[in-house]
Scaffold this active site. Sequence first.
Site, PDB file in Angstrom:
ATOM      1  CE  LYS A  40      -3.102  -2.417   3.176  1.00 34.60           C
ATOM      2  NZ  LYS A  40      -3.550  -2.460   4.586  1.00 34.60           N
ATOM      3  CG  ASP A  99      15.247  -0.578   4.943  1.00 34.17           C
ATOM      4  OD1 ASP A  99      16.071   0.290   5.270  1.00 34.17           O
ATOM      5  OD2 ASP A  99      14.883  -1.470   5.723  1.00 34.17           O
ATOM      6  CE  LYS A 127      14.506   4.151   6.358  1.00 31.63           C
ATOM      7  NZ  LYS A 127      13.996   3.193   7.351  1.00 31.63           N
TER       8      LYS A 127
HETATM    9  P1  IMP Z   1      13.379  -3.503   1.653  1.00 27.41           P
HETATM   10  O1  IMP Z   1      12.917  -4.775   1.017  1.00 27.41           O
HETATM   11  O2  IMP Z   1      14.243  -3.760   2.846  1.00 27.41           O
HETATM   12  O3  IMP Z   1      14.021  -2.557   0.680  1.00 27.41           O
HETATM   13  O4  IMP Z   1      12.098  -2.842   2.290  1.00 27.41           O
HETATM   14  C1  IMP Z   1      11.307  -1.942   1.646  1.00 27.41           C
HETATM   15  C2  IMP Z   1       9.983  -1.847   2.351  1.00 27.41           C
HETATM   16  O5  IMP Z   1      10.164  -1.704   3.766  1.00 27.41           O
HETATM   17  C3  IMP Z   1       9.214  -0.617   1.931  1.00 27.41           C
HETATM   18  O6  IMP Z   1       8.372  -0.895   0.853  1.00 27.41           O
HETATM   19  C4  IMP Z   1       8.429  -0.266   3.178  1.00 27.41           C
HETATM   20  O7  IMP Z   1       7.203  -0.955   3.167  1.00 27.41           O
HETATM   21  C5  IMP Z   1       9.254  -0.781   4.318  1.00 27.41           C
HETATM   22  N1  IMP Z   1      10.020   0.298   4.975  1.00 27.41           N
HETATM   23  C6  IMP Z   1      11.357   0.415   5.039  1.00 27.41           C
HETATM   24  N2  IMP Z   1      11.717   1.509   5.725  1.00 27.41           N
HETATM   25  C7  IMP Z   1      10.575   2.115   6.103  1.00 27.41           C
HETATM   26  C8  IMP Z   1      10.298   3.332   6.830  1.00 27.41           C
HETATM   27  O8  IMP Z   1      11.185   4.093   7.266  1.00 27.41           O
HETATM   28  N3  IMP Z   1       8.986   3.627   7.006  1.00 27.41           N
HETATM   29  C9  IMP Z   1       7.982   2.842   6.539  1.00 27.41           C
HETATM   30  N4  IMP Z   1       8.205   1.703   5.850  1.00 27.41           N
HETATM   31  C10 IMP Z   1       9.493   1.342   5.636  1.00 27.41           C
END
Ligand code: IMP
Length: 171
Positions: A40, A99, A127
């Site tokens: 979402k 992230d 990030k």
């Molecule tokens: P990744 O797979 O570790 O890159 O995670 C990405 C997902 O983590 C994003 O689509 C978000 O849903 C969630 N996410 C990572 N950091 C944050 C944050 O600071 N706030 C809210 N959701 C986050």
Amino acid sequence: MRKVRRMFTADEIAVRVKNIGEKLTADFNGEIPLFVCVLKGASIFFADIIRQVKTDIDIDFITISSYGGNTFSSEMKFIKDLETNVAGRKIVIVEDIIDTGKTIDYLRQIFLKRGAESVSICCLLDKFSRREVEVEVKYIGFEISDEFVVGYGLDYDEKYRNDTEIWVLGE
Ligand code: IMP
Ligand code: MG
């Protein structure tokens, strides 16, 4: 947890969204790319960005599970898959935040496996210091430090998505 500091105002976000929209318009002019919204979190960004793309596009939506509240699980699965056949298509994945990079890398690989001609990534927030999987992100709103942010689609336990600004969450 509460909002402790404003990171980006609605105006600052709008300026970046317009810039990225112009870049996307130039890059995909006449191509009819498929814009994929990762639900979402990307919903608000997606609605704004696609209206700044001034060439024909198709849109579709997916939901994948990776986060529950604030805890990360590397298990990923589709809760809602695309309705569109991506074979031969140019895809633009629109994500709220990158992230570790695991989510976007997983999606990219799945769409390529299904025969997509290309997969580009467009994310509002990056990030980059948290990256574990290398991914090329062509369209980025803002690079941010390692803080938990909410608002403009981003949630903490499903709250704050409807905030027009982006805030850092803390104690
Ligand atoms: P990744 O797979 O570790 O890159 O995670 C990405 C997902 O983590 C994003 O689509 C978000 O849903 C969630 N996410 C990572 N950091 C944050 C944050 O600071 N706030 C809210 N959701 C986050
Ligand atoms: Mg997300």
